[in-house]
Design an enzyme around this catalytic site. Structure first.
Site, short mmCIF file in Angstrom:
data_model
loop_
_atom_site.label_atom_id
_atom_site.label_comp_id
_atom_site.label_asym_id
_atom_site.label_seq_id
_atom_site.Cartn_x
_atom_site.Cartn_y
_atom_site.Cartn_z
N HIS A 1 0.96 -1.29 -0.02
CA HIS A 1 0.11 0.14 0.21
C HIS A 1 0.75 1.32 0.18
O HIS A 1 1.89 1.23 0.68
CB HIS A 1 -0.88 0.13 1.20
CG HIS A 1 -2.12 1.04 1.21
ND1 HIS A 1 -2.03 2.22 1.44
CD2 HIS A 1 -3.21 0.72 0.64
CE1 HIS A 1 -3.19 2.82 1.17
NE2 HIS A 1 -4.05 1.79 0.48
N ASP B 1 -7.82 -5.38 -0.59
CA ASP B 1 -8.31 -5.87 -1.68
C ASP B 1 -8.01 -7.53 -1.58
O ASP B 1 -8.27 -8.38 -2.40
CB ASP B 1 -7.58 -5.57 -2.99
CG ASP B 1 -8.33 -4.11 -3.55
OD1 ASP B 1 -7.30 -3.19 -3.82
OD2 ASP B 1 -9.35 -3.89 -3.31
C1 SDX Z 1 -6.12 0.14 -3.17
O1 SDX Z 1 -4.15 4.68 -2.08
C2 SDX Z 1 -5.17 3.86 -1.54
O2 SDX Z 1 -5.59 4.13 -0.45
C3 SDX Z 1 -5.65 2.85 -2.42
C4 SDX Z 1 -6.66 1.88 -1.62
C5 SDX Z 1 -8.18 2.57 -1.67
O3 SDX Z 1 -8.79 2.20 -0.66
O4 SDX Z 1 -8.26 3.56 -2.44
O5 SDX Z 1 -6.22 1.39 -0.45
C6 SDX Z 1 -7.03 0.52 -2.53
O6 SDX Z 1 -5.73 0.46 -4.41
C7 SDX Z 1 -5.03 -0.70 -2.54
C8 SDX Z 1 -4.05 -1.25 -3.26
C9 SDX Z 1 -4.52 -2.47 -4.38
N1 SDX Z 1 -3.07 -2.82 -5.02
C10 SDX Z 1 -2.61 -3.87 -5.06
O7 SDX Z 1 -2.76 -4.83 -4.14
C11 SDX Z 1 -1.68 -4.25 -6.34
C12 SDX Z 1 -0.45 -4.81 -5.74
N2 SDX Z 1 0.29 -3.84 -4.59
C13 SDX Z 1 1.38 -3.09 -5.39
O8 SDX Z 1 1.34 -2.97 -6.76
C14 SDX Z 1 1.98 -1.90 -4.37
O9 SDX Z 1 2.22 -2.39 -3.27
C15 SDX Z 1 1.04 -0.70 -4.51
C16 SDX Z 1 0.78 -0.09 -5.92
C17 SDX Z 1 -0.20 -0.76 -3.89
C18 SDX Z 1 1.96 0.24 -3.59
O10 SDX Z 1 2.96 0.49 -4.18
P1 SDX Z 1 4.15 1.64 -3.81
O11 SDX Z 1 3.84 1.89 -2.24
O12 SDX Z 1 4.48 2.52 -4.59
O13 SDX Z 1 5.36 0.37 -3.55
P2 SDX Z 1 6.68 0.09 -4.21
O14 SDX Z 1 6.21 0.10 -5.86
O15 SDX Z 1 7.40 1.47 -4.33
O16 SDX Z 1 7.33 -1.01 -3.96
C19 SDX Z 1 8.14 -1.10 -2.71
C20 SDX Z 1 9.02 -2.39 -2.85
C21 SDX Z 1 9.26 -2.63 -4.40
O17 SDX Z 1 10.49 -3.62 -4.00
P3 SDX Z 1 12.05 -3.39 -4.43
O18 SDX Z 1 11.83 -2.54 -5.96
O19 SDX Z 1 12.18 -2.37 -3.40
O20 SDX Z 1 12.72 -4.60 -4.47
O21 SDX Z 1 8.04 -3.60 -2.60
C22 SDX Z 1 7.94 -4.22 -3.54
C23 SDX Z 1 8.33 -3.68 -4.79
O22 SDX Z 1 8.63 -4.26 -5.97
N3 SDX Z 1 6.33 -4.39 -3.97
C24 SDX Z 1 5.77 -5.78 -3.95
C25 SDX Z 1 4.25 -5.54 -3.94
N4 SDX Z 1 4.23 -4.11 -3.59
C26 SDX Z 1 5.23 -3.45 -3.50
N5 SDX Z 1 6.47 -6.72 -4.13
C27 SDX Z 1 5.57 -7.87 -4.56
N6 SDX Z 1 4.11 -7.79 -4.29
C28 SDX Z 1 3.46 -6.63 -4.11
N7 SDX Z 1 2.06 -6.49 -4.00
#
Ligand code: SDX
Length: 388
Positions: free
Chosen positions: A269, A326
């Protein structure tokens, strides 16, 4: 400074704003609507009461809620001509695409002068009343079934369930367990501060665009798999693990190795770097609803094993990746009978009062200005065209 890329800056795509609607503490896992903790609202309120709270800032009196509920009831019908829109769309169109198109089209039927409080109130009622009806049209369109008309003798959620699962051929009995669980899930989705879709609604609304166009833009933003579309992607992920037989451990290794960009959908998140308080409440519902419905879904077992594995794995813990709202919702929606492509539509119905409240906050504040996110220029320095 040139030579850097946008990825060298940690604040790409951010913009700051002030709001009095929802408070989140990402480190403590706190979520409050107008100061009320989500846990209390989920346990003791109703979706329409929460909708009023988000839009008007205070809990409604008994009479205010009764009047609000009655006004919404009287607006559940959608103009007959709007149904033609669905006739022009392919049956395989994603319901989120149909929803954003139809909600945008609602604005062609109603004038909603952003500076007229009564018009904005009426548009608020019309959106809350008609979006569930339109959502059921998208569902029925994908099934090739006839659209139903609302039954105003039912409650808001009961009406929505009947519009989706009833048919012209036989009477439909609403399951009270499903109705209560869905009402609670809608409360959990009702607002969430400046997430991508809400910021979209605010930005579009800040240009004085009408509320229907602004909400349609929010629906489009929510559609993405990194945002609301994640609930559908989680179920695909769980089903993929089940069908491939690869098992949770092997899948988690693929995620950690970032094979083909695979992610643990429903985890992580932008704000919560702790357990999303909504995920905890949804997980409780999942157990209760499936038990009460007598449904045993192996995907729920896989989800729980995934969560357990990830919470014990430093790759996820070090990155502060926890289940978000989710992660478990899809298992419940599936048990209720909704197809995965309707999951994000359910998210949109829940989020609607939050979008409306945030749009109104932008448009009723005289000091509000047109939105324009900041930019840090990292492109080429000034240069001249070569002589020709
Ligand atoms: C919602 O903003 C809100 O409030 C949204 C929401 C709402 O109520 O409106 O809460 C609803 O959208 C919830 C989120 C739903 N999305 C997902 O579940 C999709 C999977 N999650 C990711 O795509 C990700 O966690 C995000 C997009 C939700 C958040 O991305 P961030 O905070 O920008 O994290 P990041 O991309 O900077 O990642 C940091 C690290 C990375 O690793 P490194 O590059 O440091 O090695 O964490 C890893 C990412 O690769 N990472 C994940 C991951 N999420 C982040 N690795 C594996 N699986 C994941 N889900």
């Amino acid at each position: 400074q040139t030579g850097l890329t946008t990825l060298d800056y940690g604040f790409v795509n951010t913009a700051s704003t002030a709001s009095a609607i929802t408070y989140i503490d990402g480190d403590e896992g706190i979520l409050r609507y107008r100061g009320y903790p989500i846990e209390q609202l989920a346990a003791g309120s109703s979706f329409l009461e929460v909708a009023w709270l988000l839009v008007y800032g205070e809990l409604p009196t008994v009479d205010e809620l009764a009047d609000f509920t009655e006004r919404i009831r009287r607006h559940t019908l959608v103009h007959e001509d709007l149904k033609q829109l669905f006739g022009a769309l392919p049956y395989h169109a994603h319901p989120m695409s149909m929803l954003s198109s139809a909600v945008g089209a609602l604005g062609t039927y109603y004038e909603a002068d952003v500076d007229d409080p009564e018009a904005v109130d009426l548009a608020t009622i019309r959106l809350l009343a008609k979006m569930p009806t339109i959502a059921s049209y998208a569902h029925k369109k994908s099934l090739g079934q006839a659209f139903l008309y609302p039954d105003n003798s039912l409650s808001y959620v009961e009406n929505f369930l009947r519009l989706n699962f009833g048919t012209m051929a036989e009477p439909y009995e609403v399951n009270p367990v499903v109705a209560r669980a869905l009402d609670r899930l809608l409360i959990l989705h009702a607002d969430h501060e400046q997430n991508a879709s809400t910021s979209t609604v605010r930005l579009v609304g800040s240009t004085k665009a009408n509320i229907f166009s602004s909400i349609s833009a929010g629906i489009s933003a929510l559609y993405g798999p990194l945002h609301g579309g994640a609930n559908e992607a989680v179920l695909e992920m769980l089903a993929g693990i089940q069908e491939s037989g690869e098992g949770v451990k092997k899948f988690v290794e693929r995620v950690k190795n970032k094979e083909d960009g695979v992610k643990l959908m429903g985890f992580g998140h932008r704000v919560y770097k702790n357990y999303d308080p909504r995920a905890k409440l949804v997980k409780e519902s999942a157990d209760a609803v499936l038990t009460e419905l007598g449904v045993h879904d192996p995907l729920l077992d896989i989800a729980k094993e995934l969560e357990q594995t990830a919470l014990e794995d430093d790759y996820f813990v070090s990155r502060k990746l926890y289940p978000n709202v989710d992660f478990y919702t899809g298992v419940i929606y599936k048990a209720m009978g909704f197809p995965p492509r309707m999951f994000t539509v359910l998210f949109a119905i829940g989020r609607l009062p939050g979008w409306i409240a945030q749009w109104r906050e932008v448009n009723t504040d005289p000091a509000s200005k047109i939105g324009r996110p900041q930019q840090l220029y990292v492109g080429a320095a000034k240069r001249d065209l070569p002589a020709r």
